[in-house]
Design an enzyme around this catalytic site. Sequence first.
Site, PDB file in Angstrom:
ATOM      1  N   LYS A   1     -59.071   0.040   0.808  1.00  0.00           N
ATOM      2  CA  LYS A   1     -58.289  -0.032   2.106  1.00  0.00           C
ATOM      3  C   LYS A   1     -56.940  -0.624   1.391  1.00  0.00           C
ATOM      4  O   LYS A   1     -55.992  -0.149   2.047  1.00  0.00           O
ATOM      5  CB  LYS A   1     -58.838  -0.852   3.015  1.00  0.00           C
ATOM      6  CG  LYS A   1     -60.227  -0.148   3.725  1.00  0.00           C
ATOM      7  CD  LYS A   1     -60.839  -1.036   4.798  1.00  0.00           C
ATOM      8  CE  LYS A   1     -62.303  -0.094   5.227  1.00  0.00           C
ATOM      9  NZ  LYS A   1     -63.258  -1.051   6.066  1.00  0.00           N
TER      10      LYS A   1
ATOM     11  N   GLN B   1     -63.713  -7.117   8.022  1.00  0.00           N
ATOM     12  CA  GLN B   1     -64.883  -6.231   7.174  1.00  0.00           C
ATOM     13  C   GLN B   1     -66.182  -6.321   7.547  1.00  0.00           C
ATOM     14  O   GLN B   1     -66.861  -7.725   7.588  1.00  0.00           O
ATOM     15  CB  GLN B   1     -64.652  -6.491   5.787  1.00  0.00           C
ATOM     16  CG  GLN B   1     -65.621  -5.289   4.835  1.00  0.00           C
ATOM     17  CD  GLN B   1     -65.131  -3.720   5.118  1.00  0.00           C
ATOM     18  OE1 GLN B   1     -64.091  -3.425   5.324  1.00  0.00           O
ATOM     19  NE2 GLN B   1     -66.326  -2.886   5.484  1.00  0.00           N
TER      20      GLN B   1
ATOM     21  N   ASP C   1     -59.533  -1.077  13.875  1.00  0.00           N
ATOM     22  CA  ASP C   1     -60.611  -0.334  13.587  1.00  0.00           C
ATOM     23  C   ASP C   1     -61.154   0.275  14.567  1.00  0.00           C
ATOM     24  O   ASP C   1     -62.152   1.205  14.610  1.00  0.00           O
ATOM     25  CB  ASP C   1     -61.735  -1.393  13.132  1.00  0.00           C
ATOM     26  CG  ASP C   1     -61.855  -1.391  11.802  1.00  0.00           C
ATOM     27  OD1 ASP C   1     -61.771  -0.490  10.853  1.00  0.00           O
ATOM     28  OD2 ASP C   1     -62.431  -2.679  11.198  1.00  0.00           O
TER      29      ASP C   1
END
Length: 298
Positions: A57, A101, A124
């Site tokens: 990422k 995460q 997200d």
Amino acid sequence: MNKPVPNIIDGRHVAALIREEVRQDVHDWVNSGNRAPKLQVVLVGGNQASKVYVGAKTRACEEVGILSETLMLPDTTSEKILKEHIAKYNDDPTIDGILVQLPLPAHMTPLAVIESIDHRKDVDGFHPMNVGRLTIGQPCYRSCTPAGIMELLKYYSLSAKSKDVVVVGASNIVGSPAAIMLSRENDEGKATTTLCHKYTRDLTRHTIGADILIVAAGVPGLITGQMVKEGAVVIDVGMNRVADPSVDRGYRLVGDCDYDSVAEKASWITPVPGGVGPMTVAMLMKNTLLAAKKAVYP
Ligand code: NAD
């Protein structure tokens, strides 16, 4: 007779096109006098797969011109401390997107942590506000993996409209939002969608009827050719590490489909790796740019 060869849905190729589009947009955005978008990543603990995902990422951010910073916290961090960091990022006007995460260490409640992120920075697309808005067809950040699946279908002109779609796996981050996106009447989905999970009684009874089969269960080899309709489009989201002493890193990545037997039936199929995986990161870049532009929540 030669075995039929399915068309390959090349996620690496489509993801590269999307990253290039985002790179150009970021360039134009900055050239118009705006500051570069910024993604704040938080990694709690030493999960190896998580480190790999975070690395991918942040590399993608660099490639497209998005600034990124990663806060690494030890496994022993309390949920309270983690939320204090998030509150600080929520208030920081130079941060556009926040990504914590997953998975988090077992002592934390993932939903409580996700809910502590300002939904306007939840690139997200996991915050209940974004999930709820997705469900009623309102602008929101869409979970990156299912949004990436929708992009793949669009790129290869594999319309889901009026098709029978079966999604195997009903997680909050992949299967459920994928089923919502595909079943919405007013959005690009328009499919008749069945959502299967571990309580589904006879999985084959459902999968065998699918024009488009999306598998996100995390069970290597769950779907075999016998469970797939001739000519189906198969999207394998699974990313499972199986031990393989013949390769340096000691494991290889496999999906949830038994690739060889499913490929004999499918008209289109995603490889693993190189299918859905790269799309997730590309869609994160897209969401972060949307956040910087305040395009979803003005
Ligand atoms: P999860 O563990 O949160 O959920 C799994 C789902 O599959 C559950 O709904 C469960 O009921 C269902 N399931 C499990 N066993 C089943 C069975 N035998 N039959 C039918 N349903 C079954 O998983 P997740 O986070 O959604 O991830 C699923 C897979 O997708 C994993 O392999 C994960 O690594 C992969 N993944 C890939 C990406 C990507 O970018 N490609 C992103 C996220 C997850």
